[in-house]
Design a protein around this motif. Structure first.
Motif, PDB file in Angstrom:
ATOM      1  N   LYS A  47      12.007 -14.812 -14.691  1.00 38.66           N
ATOM      2  CA  LYS A  47      12.086 -15.116 -12.948  1.00 38.66           C
ATOM      3  C   LYS A  47      12.512 -14.059 -12.198  1.00 38.66           C
ATOM      4  O   LYS A  47      11.642 -13.847 -11.202  1.00 38.66           O
ATOM      5  N   VAL A  48      13.324 -13.306 -12.506  1.00 40.60           N
ATOM      6  CA  VAL A  48      13.582 -12.035 -11.895  1.00 40.60           C
ATOM      7  C   VAL A  48      12.194 -11.134 -11.809  1.00 40.60           C
ATOM      8  O   VAL A  48      12.117 -10.442 -10.745  1.00 40.60           O
ATOM      9  N   GLU A  49      11.862 -10.667 -12.796  1.00 44.48           N
ATOM     10  CA  GLU A  49      10.519  -9.821 -12.908  1.00 44.48           C
ATOM     11  C   GLU A  49       9.432 -10.666 -12.127  1.00 44.48           C
ATOM     12  O   GLU A  49       8.704  -9.821 -11.317  1.00 44.48           O
ATOM     13  N   LYS A  50       9.189 -11.855 -12.195  1.00 43.03           N
ATOM     14  CA  LYS A  50       7.994 -12.275 -11.499  1.00 43.03           C
ATOM     15  C   LYS A  50       8.449 -12.584  -9.834  1.00 43.03           C
ATOM     16  O   LYS A  50       7.495 -12.151  -9.217  1.00 43.03           O
ATOM     17  N   GLU A  51       9.412 -12.713  -9.578  1.00 44.83           N
ATOM     18  CA  GLU A  51       9.888 -12.565  -8.123  1.00 44.83           C
ATOM     19  C   GLU A  51       9.779 -11.055  -7.488  1.00 44.83           C
ATOM     20  O   GLU A  51       9.241 -10.885  -6.714  1.00 44.83           O
ATOM     21  N   ARG A  52       9.863 -10.261  -8.560  1.00 42.87           N
ATOM     22  CA  ARG A  52       9.971  -8.883  -8.244  1.00 42.87           C
ATOM     23  C   ARG A  52       8.424  -8.467  -8.158  1.00 42.87           C
ATOM     24  O   ARG A  52       7.997  -7.784  -6.953  1.00 42.87           O
ATOM     25  N   VAL A  53       7.409  -8.972  -8.913  1.00 44.58           N
ATOM     26  CA  VAL A  53       6.068  -8.874  -8.867  1.00 44.58           C
ATOM     27  C   VAL A  53       5.578  -9.308  -7.425  1.00 44.58           C
ATOM     28  O   VAL A  53       4.680  -8.964  -6.974  1.00 44.58           O
ATOM     29  N   GLN A  54       5.902 -10.482  -7.164  1.00 39.13           N
ATOM     30  CA  GLN A  54       5.575 -11.394  -5.997  1.00 39.13           C
ATOM     31  C   GLN A  54       5.973 -10.600  -4.852  1.00 39.13           C
ATOM     32  O   GLN A  54       4.953 -10.263  -3.857  1.00 39.13           O
ATOM     33  N   ARG A  55       7.096 -10.000  -4.744  1.00 42.53           N
ATOM     34  CA  ARG A  55       7.562  -9.387  -3.599  1.00 42.53           C
ATOM     35  C   ARG A  55       6.857  -7.944  -3.540  1.00 42.53           C
ATOM     36  O   ARG A  55       6.305  -7.717  -2.193  1.00 42.53           O
ATOM     37  N   VAL A  56       6.710  -7.387  -4.504  1.00 43.01           N
ATOM     38  CA  VAL A  56       5.826  -5.977  -4.066  1.00 43.01           C
ATOM     39  C   VAL A  56       4.506  -6.481  -3.897  1.00 43.01           C
ATOM     40  O   VAL A  56       4.015  -5.549  -2.939  1.00 43.01           O
ATOM     41  N   THR A  57       3.899  -7.154  -4.478  1.00 45.89           N
ATOM     42  CA  THR A  57       2.603  -7.648  -4.117  1.00 45.89           C
ATOM     43  C   THR A  57       2.498  -7.985  -2.812  1.00 45.89           C
ATOM     44  O   THR A  57       1.425  -7.563  -1.897  1.00 45.89           O
ATOM     45  N   GLN A  58       3.338  -8.842  -2.144  1.00 46.53           N
ATOM     46  CA  GLN A  58       3.287  -9.209  -0.765  1.00 46.53           C
ATOM     47  C   GLN A  58       3.409  -8.036   0.236  1.00 46.53           C
ATOM     48  O   GLN A  58       2.882  -7.960   1.200  1.00 46.53           O
ATOM     49  N   GLU A  59       4.297  -7.109  -0.202  1.00 46.81           N
ATOM     50  CA  GLU A  59       4.504  -5.967   0.653  1.00 46.81           C
ATOM     51  C   GLU A  59       3.282  -4.984   0.666  1.00 46.81           C
ATOM     52  O   GLU A  59       3.238  -4.501   1.690  1.00 46.81           O
ATOM     53  N   ILE A  60       2.444  -4.901  -0.411  1.00 43.87           N
ATOM     54  CA  ILE A  60       1.465  -4.040  -0.394  1.00 43.87           C
ATOM     55  C   ILE A  60       0.357  -4.856   0.154  1.00 43.87           C
ATOM     56  O   ILE A  60      -0.527  -4.235   1.112  1.00 43.87           O
ATOM     57  N   PHE A  61       0.105  -6.112   0.061  1.00 49.37           N
ATOM     58  CA  PHE A  61      -1.058  -6.987   0.329  1.00 49.37           C
ATOM     59  C   PHE A  61      -0.904  -7.758   1.404  1.00 49.37           C
ATOM     60  O   PHE A  61      -1.660  -8.104   2.163  1.00 49.37           O
ATOM     61  N   GLY A  62       0.204  -8.026   1.849  1.00 52.17           N
ATOM     62  CA  GLY A  62       0.704  -8.940   3.104  1.00 52.17           C
ATOM     63  C   GLY A  62       0.629 -10.422   2.370  1.00 52.17           C
ATOM     64  O   GLY A  62       0.045 -10.536   1.165  1.00 52.17           O
ATOM     65  N   ASP A  63       0.817 -11.387   3.195  1.00 50.60           N
ATOM     66  CA  ASP A  63       0.575 -12.779   2.868  1.00 50.60           C
ATOM     67  C   ASP A  63      -0.510 -13.517   3.386  1.00 50.60           C
ATOM     68  O   ASP A  63      -0.359 -14.751   3.682  1.00 50.60           O
ATOM     69  N   TYR A  64      -1.637 -12.621   3.808  1.00 47.85           N
ATOM     70  CA  TYR A  64      -2.641 -13.303   4.590  1.00 47.85           C
ATOM     71  C   TYR A  64      -3.943 -12.858   3.611  1.00 47.85           C
ATOM     72  O   TYR A  64      -4.073 -11.958   2.647  1.00 47.85           O
ATOM     73  N   PRO A  65      -5.093 -13.606   3.628  1.00 48.89           N
ATOM     74  CA  PRO A  65      -6.324 -13.285   3.035  1.00 48.89           C
ATOM     75  C   PRO A  65      -6.741 -12.209   3.129  1.00 48.89           C
ATOM     76  O   PRO A  65      -6.737 -11.532   4.269  1.00 48.89           O
ATOM     77  N   GLN A  66      -7.439 -11.436   2.423  1.00 46.02           N
ATOM     78  CA  GLN A  66      -7.898  -9.944   2.237  1.00 46.02           C
ATOM     79  C   GLN A  66      -9.427 -10.086   2.857  1.00 46.02           C
ATOM     80  O   GLN A  66     -10.020 -10.923   2.865  1.00 46.02           O
ATOM     81  N   PRO A  67      -9.631  -8.897   3.539  1.00 49.49           N
ATOM     82  CA  PRO A  67     -11.012  -8.636   3.926  1.00 49.49           C
ATOM     83  C   PRO A  67     -11.932  -8.634   2.632  1.00 49.49           C
ATOM     84  O   PRO A  67     -11.502  -8.303   1.580  1.00 49.49           O
ATOM     85  N   ARG A  68     -13.279  -9.356   2.854  1.00 46.20           N
ATOM     86  CA  ARG A  68     -14.000  -9.307   1.974  1.00 46.20           C
ATOM     87  C   ARG A  68     -14.867  -8.044   1.563  1.00 46.20           C
ATOM     88  O   ARG A  68     -15.882  -7.774   2.205  1.00 46.20           O
ATOM     89  N   LEU A  69     -14.709  -7.537   0.290  1.00 46.21           N
ATOM     90  CA  LEU A  69     -15.544  -6.575  -0.188  1.00 46.21           C
ATOM     91  C   LEU A  69     -16.016  -6.872  -1.637  1.00 46.21           C
ATOM     92  O   LEU A  69     -15.307  -7.572  -2.265  1.00 46.21           O
ATOM     93  N   GLU A  70     -17.051  -6.376  -1.994  1.00 43.10           N
ATOM     94  CA  GLU A  70     -17.516  -6.578  -3.353  1.00 43.10           C
ATOM     95  C   GLU A  70     -17.492  -5.573  -4.275  1.00 43.10           C
ATOM     96  O   GLU A  70     -17.448  -5.711  -5.563  1.00 43.10           O
ATOM     97  N   PHE A  71     -17.064  -4.608  -4.036  1.00 41.86           N
ATOM     98  CA  PHE A  71     -17.051  -3.292  -4.764  1.00 41.86           C
ATOM     99  C   PHE A  71     -16.177  -2.313  -4.223  1.00 41.86           C
ATOM    100  O   PHE A  71     -16.110  -2.046  -2.974  1.00 41.86           O
TER     101      PHE A  71
END
Length: 339
Positions: free
Chosen positions: A242-266
């Motif tokens: 649980k602690v590890e998954k929460e860390r991954v979720q937090r780091v991912t949100q810090e990098i990508f934000g909690d909004y949909p990403q712009p759409r690129l194909e490659f």
């Protein structure tokens, strides 16, 4: 209306899907409501197209009217084209000039027509002070090819223009000159950014990807059920996971934000590096040319796919900055060389 123009109308209308026919025709606003009501839209498409072409002829439609219809169709189907991004800049010390859209259009068109005898240019104003430009290129000896036009989308008072990729690379310098002079800039360069999704490219260069897309509500604490944990598992293992998954979720949100990403194909990475070894001699050690490697990541929605890697356990968090920097750097073509 001559046969060439009638055929252009016929082929333009024919490619419009029936589910969008009325919407596009009403957006075009060339045929009146009463005229559209005289057309039986339940008959075969060929017959519908023929009736519509006759109405266009009745209204004395011009080549520019047909071009406007083609622009509207392309606006509805912009994802069918691949878009490049160009960035312009002013010379040091240049003042900010007042922008006039009509003056921009006139200047842009004159520059192209002075340099090239056979070229047709059409404009259509769009949202957010933007203009769509349709260019049918010809040569000094051939009339413009109306079936393979280039498109430019320019947002007024910004240094960015978006162009549909064209096979006529020889016309790019002229197009760049027209954009630069008409928009009162000094220089133009092609960015290392390309996609089918025009709105996403716009969001990236204008730094609007955390505003213009609808945002997700992301829970800050993850429940055990959402982690896919077995309730009969040892409590110490549950806590660690649980602690590890929460860390991954937090780091991912810090990098990508909690909004949909712009759409690129490659995203494409070209690596150039000299061969390095502690061992003396060898064929590669004597090689003067660098070693070259190309890596390409592809996905229908690349940034969302990258965002999901760490939470899915496929990659460690955080991901490499080479993968996460795409929106901030405004590029999906990278060249990596030795420092």
């Amino acid at each position: 209306m001559d046969e060439t123009l009638a055929e252009f109308f016929r082929r333009t209308i024919l490619k419009i899907p029936m589910t969008e026919m009325m919407t596009i025709l009403k957006t075009w606003n060339f045929l009146s409501e009463n005229q559209l009501q005289t057309v039986n839209f339940r008959q075969r498409k060929e017959s519908i197209v023929q009736d519509l072409v006759l109405l266009c002829e009745e209204n004395r439609a011009s080549l520019n009217d047909a071009a406007h219809l083609d622009i509207i169709y392309t606006q509805f189907h912009r994802h069918q084209k691949i878009w490049d991004v160009f960035q312009m800049s002013k010379a040091p010390g240049d003042d900010i000039d007042l922008f006039d859209m009509e003056q921009f259009k006139s200047s842009f068109k004159k520059i192209l027509q002075r340099a090239l005898k056979n070229v047709t240019v059409s404009f259509r104003d769009a949202e957010e002070n933007s203009v769509w430009i349709r260019i049918a290129w010809g040569t000094q000896y051939k009339k413009p090819n109306q079936y393979k036009p280039a498109y430019v989308v320019y947002y007024s008072q910004t240094p960015y223009a978006f162009t549909s990729s064209s096979r006529l690379k020889s016309n790019l310098p002229l197009l760049g000159q027209a954009l630069t002079v008409a928009s009162k800039h000094h220089q133009i360069v092609k960015m290392d950014l390309r996609s089918r999704y025009l709105d996403s490219l716009k969001a990236i260069v204008f730094k609007q990807y955390n505003q213009s897309f609808e945002t997700h509500n992301c829970t800050t604490s993850l429940q055990e059920g959402s982690l896919g944990l077995d309730i009969n598992m040892d409590s110490r293992i549950i806590h660690e996971n649980k602690v590890e998954k929460e860390r991954v979720q937090r780091v991912t949100q810090e990098i990508f934000g909690d909004y949909p990403q712009p759409r690129l194909e490659f995203a494409q990475y070209k690596l150039e590096t000299k061969f390095k070894s502690d061992l003396n001699g060898g064929i590669l050690a004597e090689r003067e040319e660098p070693l070259r490697c190309l890596v390409k990541f592809s996905s229908p929605h690349l940034l969302e796919a990258l965002k999901s890697l760490a939470p899915a356990g496929i990659a460690d968090a955080p991901l490499s900055p080479l993968l996460t920097c795409i929106p901030n750097k405004g590029k999906n073509y990278f060249k990596i060389r030795d420092k």
